[in-house]
Design a protein around this motif. Structure first.
Motif, PDB file in Angstrom:
ATOM      1  N   PHE A 281       4.205 -65.881 -12.915  1.00 40.02           N
ATOM      2  CA  PHE A 281       3.268 -66.414 -11.917  1.00 40.02           C
ATOM      3  C   PHE A 281       3.847 -66.277 -10.506  1.00 40.02           C
ATOM      4  O   PHE A 281       3.140 -65.913  -9.566  1.00 40.02           O
ATOM      5  N   VAL A 282       5.146 -66.599 -10.362  1.00 40.10           N
ATOM      6  CA  VAL A 282       5.782 -66.501  -9.045  1.00 40.10           C
ATOM      7  C   VAL A 282       5.836 -65.045  -8.594  1.00 40.10           C
ATOM      8  O   VAL A 282       5.577 -64.728  -7.417  1.00 40.10           O
ATOM      9  N   LEU A 286       4.201 -63.619  -5.144  1.00 44.55           N
ATOM     10  CA  LEU A 286       4.932 -62.909  -4.098  1.00 44.55           C
ATOM     11  C   LEU A 286       4.357 -61.520  -3.828  1.00 44.55           C
ATOM     12  O   LEU A 286       4.545 -60.972  -2.745  1.00 44.55           O
ATOM     13  N   LYS A 287       3.663 -60.947  -4.809  1.00 45.75           N
ATOM     14  CA  LYS A 287       3.088 -59.616  -4.614  1.00 45.75           C
ATOM     15  C   LYS A 287       1.708 -59.656  -3.958  1.00 45.75           C
ATOM     16  O   LYS A 287       1.215 -58.622  -3.492  1.00 45.75           O
ATOM     17  N   GLN A 288       1.079 -60.836  -3.924  1.00 49.76           N
ATOM     18  CA  GLN A 288      -0.253 -60.923  -3.339  1.00 49.76           C
ATOM     19  C   GLN A 288      -0.214 -60.558  -1.858  1.00 49.76           C
ATOM     20  O   GLN A 288       0.548 -61.151  -1.091  1.00 49.76           O
ATOM     21  N   PRO A 289      -1.017 -59.600  -1.418  1.00 45.34           N
ATOM     22  CA  PRO A 289      -1.006 -59.185  -0.003  1.00 45.34           C
ATOM     23  C   PRO A 289      -1.261 -60.340   0.962  1.00 45.34           C
ATOM     24  O   PRO A 289      -0.646 -60.399   2.032  1.00 45.34           O
ATOM     25  N   LYS A 294       0.880 -63.964   5.049  1.00 44.57           N
ATOM     26  CA  LYS A 294       1.122 -65.329   5.532  1.00 44.57           C
ATOM     27  C   LYS A 294       2.586 -65.522   5.922  1.00 44.57           C
ATOM     28  O   LYS A 294       2.893 -66.099   6.968  1.00 44.57           O
ATOM     29  N   ILE A 295       3.489 -65.034   5.072  1.00 45.13           N
ATOM     30  CA  ILE A 295       4.923 -65.179   5.345  1.00 45.13           C
ATOM     31  C   ILE A 295       5.302 -64.403   6.599  1.00 45.13           C
ATOM     32  O   ILE A 295       6.023 -64.910   7.475  1.00 45.13           O
ATOM     33  N   GLY A 378       9.263 -52.276  -3.771  1.00 49.98           N
ATOM     34  CA  GLY A 378       8.390 -53.439  -3.668  1.00 49.98           C
ATOM     35  C   GLY A 378       9.018 -54.606  -2.940  1.00 49.98           C
ATOM     36  O   GLY A 378       8.386 -55.256  -2.103  1.00 49.98           O
ATOM     37  N   PHE A 379      10.290 -54.881  -3.217  1.00 48.40           N
ATOM     38  CA  PHE A 379      10.941 -56.013  -2.571  1.00 48.40           C
ATOM     39  C   PHE A 379      11.341 -55.686  -1.143  1.00 48.40           C
ATOM     40  O   PHE A 379      11.580 -56.586  -0.335  1.00 48.40           O
ATOM     41  N   GLY A 380      11.395 -54.391  -0.821  1.00 48.30           N
ATOM     42  CA  GLY A 380      11.644 -53.994   0.562  1.00 48.30           C
ATOM     43  C   GLY A 380      10.501 -54.382   1.478  1.00 48.30           C
ATOM     44  O   GLY A 380      10.637 -54.373   2.699  1.00 48.30           O
ATOM     45  N   ASN A 381       9.352 -54.726   0.883  1.00 47.76           N
ATOM     46  CA  ASN A 381       8.180 -55.146   1.646  1.00 47.76           C
ATOM     47  C   ASN A 381       8.198 -56.642   1.944  1.00 47.76           C
ATOM     48  O   ASN A 381       7.292 -57.156   2.605  1.00 47.76           O
ATOM     49  N   PHE A 382       9.222 -57.343   1.449  1.00 47.64           N
ATOM     50  CA  PHE A 382       9.315 -58.794   1.633  1.00 47.64           C
ATOM     51  C   PHE A 382       9.818 -59.087   3.047  1.00 47.64           C
ATOM     52  O   PHE A 382      10.825 -58.532   3.491  1.00 47.64           O
TER      53      PHE A 382
END
Length: 577
Positions: A281-282, A286-289, A294-295, A378-382
């Motif tokens: 779920f987490v 975190l993947k939701q655009p 928002k972050i 994918g995590f590089g987009n965080f």
């Protein structure tokens, strides 16, 4: 004509792409009609009926695995391809029947054949003319993972609808895409260095590449890409433990959320099925655009006053743990980041910085078009990863180190680069990354062996461009010998100061030695190495025909990367140059 497809087979998500000649850009392709997903989960499941499910369908079945033990879940199969330790494979749910090789083959076949069935309009389009698939750069740095490229190549070659397979490293593919984007956006070929920071779910790979391109926008370009150095953490790193990347972050985030909510004690370690469900779920949260936006928006709002973000109790999204609803706040996002990611990322950036200093890279020049920094994965987009990287390299508001390379295409940069290479729009020259010296250890002293290896390497310099094979499919350089040779050295090129690195001393394995024992006595034998389009070296043995005096192959070439098949040991010789 057949399809030309590029594949980024990731630890947690995979992406498939082709080059669209109408738009002059790569684009994602899927096996599902109407799907707009840029990537598919790298998950395979055997369901309750014994049927295989893949991607999002498989991922959606993971919650049911807590209720139905007969559901078999497979993850991280790509990174486990070169793993041969039984205990590690069993720990990850694999068996002799369902090995990482078997699951990888099923997963790729599902998507590749699905893409052909969905998009092929004619019989000719129901085959893949060129398939370019990417492998982690770290596989080439560790003896234990050297087999990875060969295994991946063999899997893809086993599909009867695939005509040609090339394996390229992930940072090479990403560099190809960024160089292509630079040429498309500026009209000029890129000539310089790139720092590729690939942050996925299972791995952090940081690679310094040197890129030289020729050509012009809209036309075929030729790229010479050299890997100068790399470092990283996660799977296949740090004793093969899973961690130090996106998955480790999500694990910390879940644990801290449960502790803050009073569900988990400070010293307790979560490990139940409910925690696995919460983890998924987490990950989806975190993947939701909208959540990522928002972050990013909140970080921009606070600007330099990061304390406002790191202490904010405002909920970003909520997840379920059993019957409880657990909030994930901005403060929690940062606390988990500081625990699981920030120190590891800084450590690895510090390491690659030492290498950049040695290569005289002016990485702090914010106005340069000869050095680019690109986040991938994918995590590089965080946003917190982006923030740390930009702070580390002191990015300015008008910084050119991210400009004109399509840096926003983080999640698909690797597959897009692979698609460019598959199409031939970008061609990568084959450049030898190591050179070979063959010697007989029993007949020569260490000093003579060393000297011979250096002389031999004059024909195979690290920075030169070499043809893959000659017109007969054989190596261009051979060593002649009367009889068999059982030991040889692999020179690893030059170090940062231009001095030869210490070679590796390799002894052929017993089955190979036994095979060579059948060589005719008092006959000239030739030994040589070739490099295929995937950068995989092959060991060739040829014998002289007494009647024609021509040399003929003695058996099939042996892949050099198959260390577990070819070599008895691998020892770095302590030679004084």
């Amino acid at each position: 004509m057949g399809k030309k497809i590029g594949v980024d087979l990731g630890s947690t998500y995979s992406s498939f792409a082709v080059f669209d000649h109408e738009s002059n850009m790569p684009r994602t392709v899927t096996a599902v009609q109407g799907s707009t997903a840029a990537s598919e989960p790298s998950v395979a499941v055997i369901d309750m009926s014994g049927n295989w499910q893949y991607g999002m369908g498989a991922k959606n079945m993971i919650p049911l695995s807590s209720l139905y033990p007969q559901i078999w879940v497979f993850r991280a199969f790509k990174m486990l391809l070169p793993e041969n330790r039984k205990e590690i494979l069993q720990e990850n749910g694999y068996s002799r029947e369902h090995s990482p090789t078997d699951v990888t083959k099923r997963y790729l076949d599902h998507y590749l054949s699905g893409i052909l069935n969905r998009t092929g309009d004619s019989e000719g389009e129901r085959e893949i003319e060129n398939l370019v698939i990417c492998a982690p750069e770290v596989w080439g740095k560790d003896d234990r993972t050297q087999d990875g490229k060969s295994i991946l190549s063999d899997i893809c070659k086993s599909f009867d609808y695939v005509k040609s397979v090339t394996v390229v490293s992930e940072p090479s593919a990403a560099s190809a895409f960024f160089a292509f984007s630079f040429m498309k956006n500026t009209g000029k070929p890129f000539d310089g260095k790139m720092l590729i920071i690939d942050y996925g779910g299972g791995t952090l790979d940081i690679t310094l590449t040197e890129v030289h391109t020729e050509g012009s926008a809209g036309k075929e370009s030729l790229a010479q890409i050299r890997i100068l150095d790399s470092t990283g953490a996660g799977e296949n790193q740090r004793e093969g433990k899973l961690g130090d990347a996106g998955i480790a972050y999500i694990h910390s985030l879940c644990r801290l959320a449960l502790q803050k909510h009073g569900i988990l004690g400070e010293d307790e370690t979560p490990g139940d099925k409910e925690f696995e469900l919460m983890f998924d779920f987490v990950e989806q949260g975190l993947k939701q655009p909208e959540n990522l936006a928002k972050i990013r928006k909140r970080l921009k709002k606070y600007g330099d006053d990061f304390s406002e973000f790191s202490s904010s109790a405002e909920t970003v999204f909520s997840v379920n743990y059993g019957m409880a609803t657990v909030p994930v706040t901005y403060a929690l996002l940062n606390e988990a980041y500081e625990e699981a990611i920030a120190p590891v990322l800084k450590e690895q950036l510090d390491l690659i910085r030492i290498s950049m200093d040695a290569h005289k890279v002016d990485y702090m020049d914010s106005d340069s078009d000869h050095f680019k920094i690109a986040l991938v994965g994918g995590f590089g987009n965080f946003a917190l990863v982006e923030r740390q990287v930009k702070e580390y390299f002191r990015f300015s508001a008008v910084d050119r180190r991210l400009k004109d390379i399509g840096a926003e295409m983080k999640e698909v940069a690797v597959s897009y680069g692979a698609a460019l290479i598959a199409d031939g729009t970008v061609r990568i020259r084959n450049t030898a990354d190591r050179s070979i010296g063959i010697y007989s250890h029993r007949e020569k002293s260490a000093e003579e062996i060393c000297r011979f290896a250096i002389i031999y390497r004059q024909d195979l310099e690290p920075c030169r461009v070499y043809y893959v094979l000659n017109d007969k499919g054989r190596p261009s350089v051979f060593l002649n010998s009367m009889g068999k040779i059982e030991e040889f050295g692999v020179s690893r090129g030059l170090d940062e100061d231009g001095k030869p690195r210490k070679p590796h001393h390799l002894v052929l394995k017993k089955p190979v030695r036994e095979k060579l024992s059948h060589l005719p006595e008092d006959t000239y034998v030739r030994y040589g190495f070739s490099i295929d389009q995937s950068g995989i070296y092959y060991f060739h043995v040829e014998v002289q025909n007494d009647d024609t005096c021509e040399f003929e192959p003695f058996g099939e070439p042996i892949p050099l990367d198959r260390y577990n098949r070819l070599f008895e040991n691998m020892i770095e010789l302590d030679w004084d140059y």
